[in-house]
Design a protein around this motif. Structure first.
Motif, PDB file in Angstrom:
ATOM      1  N   ARG A 187      20.432  25.275  76.692  1.00  0.00           N
ATOM      2  CA  ARG A 187      21.558  25.381  77.627  1.00  0.00           C
ATOM      3  C   ARG A 187      22.813  25.699  76.819  1.00  0.00           C
ATOM      4  O   ARG A 187      23.579  24.806  76.415  1.00  0.00           O
ATOM      5  CB  ARG A 187      21.700  24.077  78.414  1.00  0.00           C
ATOM      6  N   ALA A 188      23.000  26.968  76.558  1.00  0.00           N
ATOM      7  CA  ALA A 188      24.095  27.412  75.691  1.00  0.00           C
ATOM      8  C   ALA A 188      24.683  28.715  76.213  1.00  0.00           C
ATOM      9  O   ALA A 188      24.025  29.447  76.965  1.00  0.00           O
ATOM     10  CB  ALA A 188      23.593  27.595  74.255  1.00  0.00           C
ATOM     11  N   MET A 189      25.911  28.963  75.818  1.00  0.00           N
ATOM     12  CA  MET A 189      26.584  30.220  76.164  1.00  0.00           C
ATOM     13  C   MET A 189      27.308  30.755  74.937  1.00  0.00           C
ATOM     14  O   MET A 189      27.729  29.985  74.056  1.00  0.00           O
ATOM     15  CB  MET A 189      27.579  30.015  77.303  1.00  0.00           C
ATOM     16  N   MET A 190      27.463  32.082  74.918  1.00  0.00           N
ATOM     17  CA  MET A 190      28.107  32.742  73.797  1.00  0.00           C
ATOM     18  C   MET A 190      28.916  33.916  74.342  1.00  0.00           C
ATOM     19  O   MET A 190      28.441  34.658  75.208  1.00  0.00           O
ATOM     20  CB  MET A 190      27.025  33.242  72.829  1.00  0.00           C
ATOM     21  N   PHE A 191      30.137  34.119  73.823  1.00  0.00           N
ATOM     22  CA  PHE A 191      30.953  35.229  74.317  1.00  0.00           C
ATOM     23  C   PHE A 191      32.005  35.591  73.275  1.00  0.00           C
ATOM     24  O   PHE A 191      32.292  34.822  72.348  1.00  0.00           O
ATOM     25  CB  PHE A 191      31.619  34.872  75.653  1.00  0.00           C
ATOM     26  N   TRP A 192      32.577  36.781  73.426  1.00  0.00           N
ATOM     27  CA  TRP A 192      33.650  37.250  72.556  1.00  0.00           C
ATOM     28  C   TRP A 192      34.994  37.048  73.248  1.00  0.00           C
ATOM     29  O   TRP A 192      35.102  37.172  74.462  1.00  0.00           O
ATOM     30  CB  TRP A 192      33.467  38.732  72.213  1.00  0.00           C
ATOM     31  N   ARG A 193      36.026  36.744  72.461  1.00  0.00           N
ATOM     32  CA  ARG A 193      37.380  36.597  72.969  1.00  0.00           C
ATOM     33  C   ARG A 193      38.333  37.525  72.211  1.00  0.00           C
ATOM     34  O   ARG A 193      38.089  37.877  71.060  1.00  0.00           O
ATOM     35  CB  ARG A 193      37.877  35.159  72.806  1.00  0.00           C
ATOM     36  N   LYS A 194      39.405  37.880  72.914  1.00  0.00           N
ATOM     37  CA  LYS A 194      40.509  38.601  72.282  1.00  0.00           C
ATOM     38  C   LYS A 194      41.792  37.865  72.642  1.00  0.00           C
ATOM     39  O   LYS A 194      42.096  37.668  73.826  1.00  0.00           O
ATOM     40  CB  LYS A 194      40.571  40.046  72.783  1.00  0.00           C
ATOM     41  N   ASP A 195      42.516  37.438  71.627  1.00  0.00           N
ATOM     42  CA  ASP A 195      43.726  36.645  71.829  1.00  0.00           C
ATOM     43  C   ASP A 195      43.452  35.406  72.679  1.00  0.00           C
ATOM     44  O   ASP A 195      44.267  35.002  73.519  1.00  0.00           O
ATOM     45  CB  ASP A 195      44.821  37.494  72.488  1.00  0.00           C
ATOM     46  N   GLY A 196      42.261  34.816  72.486  1.00  0.00           N
ATOM     47  CA  GLY A 196      41.930  33.584  73.190  1.00  0.00           C
ATOM     48  C   GLY A 196      41.394  33.762  74.585  1.00  0.00           C
ATOM     49  O   GLY A 196      41.042  32.776  75.249  1.00  0.00           O
ATOM     50  N   GLU A 197      41.258  35.006  75.079  1.00  0.00           N
ATOM     51  CA  GLU A 197      40.752  35.278  76.423  1.00  0.00           C
ATOM     52  C   GLU A 197      39.389  35.959  76.329  1.00  0.00           C
ATOM     53  O   GLU A 197      39.206  36.894  75.540  1.00  0.00           O
ATOM     54  CB  GLU A 197      41.723  36.174  77.196  1.00  0.00           C
ATOM     55  N   TRP A 244      41.437  43.363  64.179  1.00  0.00           N
ATOM     56  CA  TRP A 244      40.225  42.556  64.037  1.00  0.00           C
ATOM     57  C   TRP A 244      40.530  41.063  64.122  1.00  0.00           C
ATOM     58  O   TRP A 244      39.768  40.288  64.702  1.00  0.00           O
ATOM     59  CB  TRP A 244      39.548  42.876  62.694  1.00  0.00           C
ATOM     60  N   ARG A 245      41.645  40.637  63.559  1.00  0.00           N
ATOM     61  CA  ARG A 245      41.978  39.214  63.525  1.00  0.00           C
ATOM     62  C   ARG A 245      42.226  38.639  64.918  1.00  0.00           C
ATOM     63  O   ARG A 245      42.285  37.418  65.082  1.00  0.00           O
ATOM     64  CB  ARG A 245      43.213  39.009  62.651  1.00  0.00           C
ATOM     65  N   ARG A 246      42.375  39.504  65.920  1.00  0.00           N
ATOM     66  CA  ARG A 246      42.624  39.035  67.290  1.00  0.00           C
ATOM     67  C   ARG A 246      41.343  38.668  68.021  1.00  0.00           C
ATOM     68  O   ARG A 246      41.385  38.126  69.118  1.00  0.00           O
ATOM     69  CB  ARG A 246      43.368  40.120  68.066  1.00  0.00           C
ATOM     70  N   TYR A 247      40.175  38.956  67.393  1.00  0.00           N
ATOM     71  CA  TYR A 247      38.891  38.719  68.054  1.00  0.00           C
ATOM     72  C   TYR A 247      38.176  37.528  67.414  1.00  0.00           C
ATOM     73  O   TYR A 247      38.269  37.300  66.204  1.00  0.00           O
ATOM     74  CB  TYR A 247      37.996  39.957  67.939  1.00  0.00           C
ATOM     75  N   ASP A 248      37.463  36.787  68.246  1.00  0.00           N
ATOM     76  CA  ASP A 248      36.578  35.744  67.725  1.00  0.00           C
ATOM     77  C   ASP A 248      35.401  35.548  68.672  1.00  0.00           C
ATOM     78  O   ASP A 248      35.433  35.923  69.847  1.00  0.00           O
ATOM     79  CB  ASP A 248      37.308  34.418  67.489  1.00  0.00           C
ATOM     80  N   CYS A 249      34.328  34.974  68.121  1.00  0.00           N
ATOM     81  CA  CYS A 249      33.094  34.715  68.863  1.00  0.00           C
ATOM     82  C   CYS A 249      33.003  33.216  69.116  1.00  0.00           C
ATOM     83  O   CYS A 249      33.225  32.411  68.206  1.00  0.00           O
ATOM     84  CB  CYS A 249      31.885  35.206  68.063  1.00  0.00           C
ATOM     85  N   VAL A 250      32.663  32.840  70.351  1.00  0.00           N
ATOM     86  CA  VAL A 250      32.607  31.430  70.748  1.00  0.00           C
ATOM     87  C   VAL A 250      31.180  31.064  71.148  1.00  0.00           C
ATOM     88  O   VAL A 250      30.566  31.743  71.981  1.00  0.00           O
ATOM     89  CB  VAL A 250      33.563  31.136  71.916  1.00  0.00           C
TER      90      VAL A 250
END
Length: 358
Positions: free
Chosen positions: A226-236, A271-277
């Protein structure tokens, strides 16, 4: 609006913790190299019991299930009765009836039963289910709300009417799906909490096949699924240029998943504006991985390393050849120098012998 709906869906899925106990019963007809009846019991996707109803094999698949059978003779008696008597008799009669209904005299056929329950640990809600399929298609489904059978196929209408009239069996199904199954599930969770209730966080890596390929955020080793994964840009959270992979099992019982980000339109300074959650149900803190070029594991780095190795080896080979050639030349010169005086002495002696005045 779409983002709001997705966030609501994410909150609903990630905040609930559900457990399940499911019995899979499969009967075969016309298959010589398989048992005629197999029963598999799954608790939270972990196989706990295996049964070959015809050859009378009842095998607990986990240690805590063995202890349940040892400490609770009623459990062992119940599973033995269903595996060796109830299901074989029921499936033989039902299979024979279905062949007549579908006008089948030979060939390979399968009859499958899936029944069980799902319990929401947080809300306490129980949901029971029970349905049959024949030759891979839905045949008849039990509606727990109305305590009647639903026949998706016209050929199953006669079976529905017959089973609807068996009040005693319907009462047992109601009790099993609403009371017995949830109680068993909770008992299994109590005895198998080390495996069924465990939580394992994954290792998360950034992967990329080629410089033009999407960057894959890959998580492996987590449990439960039961997990989820997504990409964010500037926290969204973003959806454009993002492709979600399925949750897949690992050989050790844990799971893996990935979500890809197309970076073809992302400038290096952004690139620094993106992160994976990564979010695991029941765990408060998420695992956040920044999009960092230095942290990306790539295939072409291996190619560059191999090229460097080849260049180094080639250089070493050239040096060795040069040194070998030089050494060979020196040996040759030394032999020539040693040979030269002997040749002079021989020529002098030969001259004296040919000189008539000597």
């Amino acid at each position: 609006m779409k983002t709001l709906l997705l966030l609501l869906l994410f909150c609903r899925v990630s905040s609930t913790v559900k457990h399940s106990l499911i019995y899979y019963v499969t009967g075969f007809s016309g298959v010589s190299n398989l048992p005629e009846l197999l029963v598999v019991v799954m608790a939270d996707d972990i196989q706990t019991v295996y049964c070959d109803g015809i050859n009378r094999i009842l095998e607990p698949k986990v240690d805590w299930q063995k202890k349940i059978f040892e400490n609770d003779p009623q459990q062992l008696k119940m599973h033995t009765h269903y595996c060796f008597m109830h299901y074989p008799d029921l499936f033989k009669i039902t299979m024979f009836s279905l062949k007549q209904i579908f006008n089948q005299s030979e060939g390979v056929h399968t009859l499958q039963l899936m029944k069980g329950c799902e319990w929401d640990e947080e809300t306490g809600e129980n949901r029971g289910f029970m349905q049959y399929s024949y030759d891979g298609e839905d045949l008849i489904v039990f509606n727990l709300k109305t305590s009647t059978w639903i026949a998706p196929k016209p050929q199953a209408v006669s079976t529905k009417m017959k089973w609807d009239s068996d009040i005693a069996r319907i009462k047992y199904y109601e009790k099993f799906l609403t009371q017995i199954c949830p109680d068993w599930l909770k008992m299994f969770l109590h005895h198998g909490n080390s495996s069924l209730l465990r939580t394992a966080l994954p290792s998360v890596s950034l992967l990329q096949k080629t410089p033009s390929s999407p960057v894959s955020c890959h998580a492996t080793g987590f449990y439960p699924d039961r997990a989820m994964m997504f990409w964010r840009k500037d926290g969204e959270e973003i959806h454009e240029g993002v492709e979600h992979g399925e949750i897949l099992p690992n050989h050790n019982g844990s799971f893996q998943m990935n979500v890809d980000l197309d970076i073809s339109s992302v400038s290096p300074e952004d690139w620094r504006r993106y992160d994976c959650v990564f979010h695991l149900s029941g765990v408060e803190d998420d695992i956040i991985t920044k999009l960092d070029e230095t942290q990306i594991r790539t295939n072409w780095e291996k190619s560059e390393n191999m090229t460097s190795i080849i260049i180094i080896i080639s250089a070493v080979v050239v040096v060795v050849v040069v040194f070998a050639a030089a050494a060979g030349f020196m040996v040759h010169r030394k032999k020539q120098d040693q040979k030269a005086p002997l040749d002079n002495e021989d020529s002098s002696e030969l001259s004296e012998r040919l000189d008539p005045e000597t």
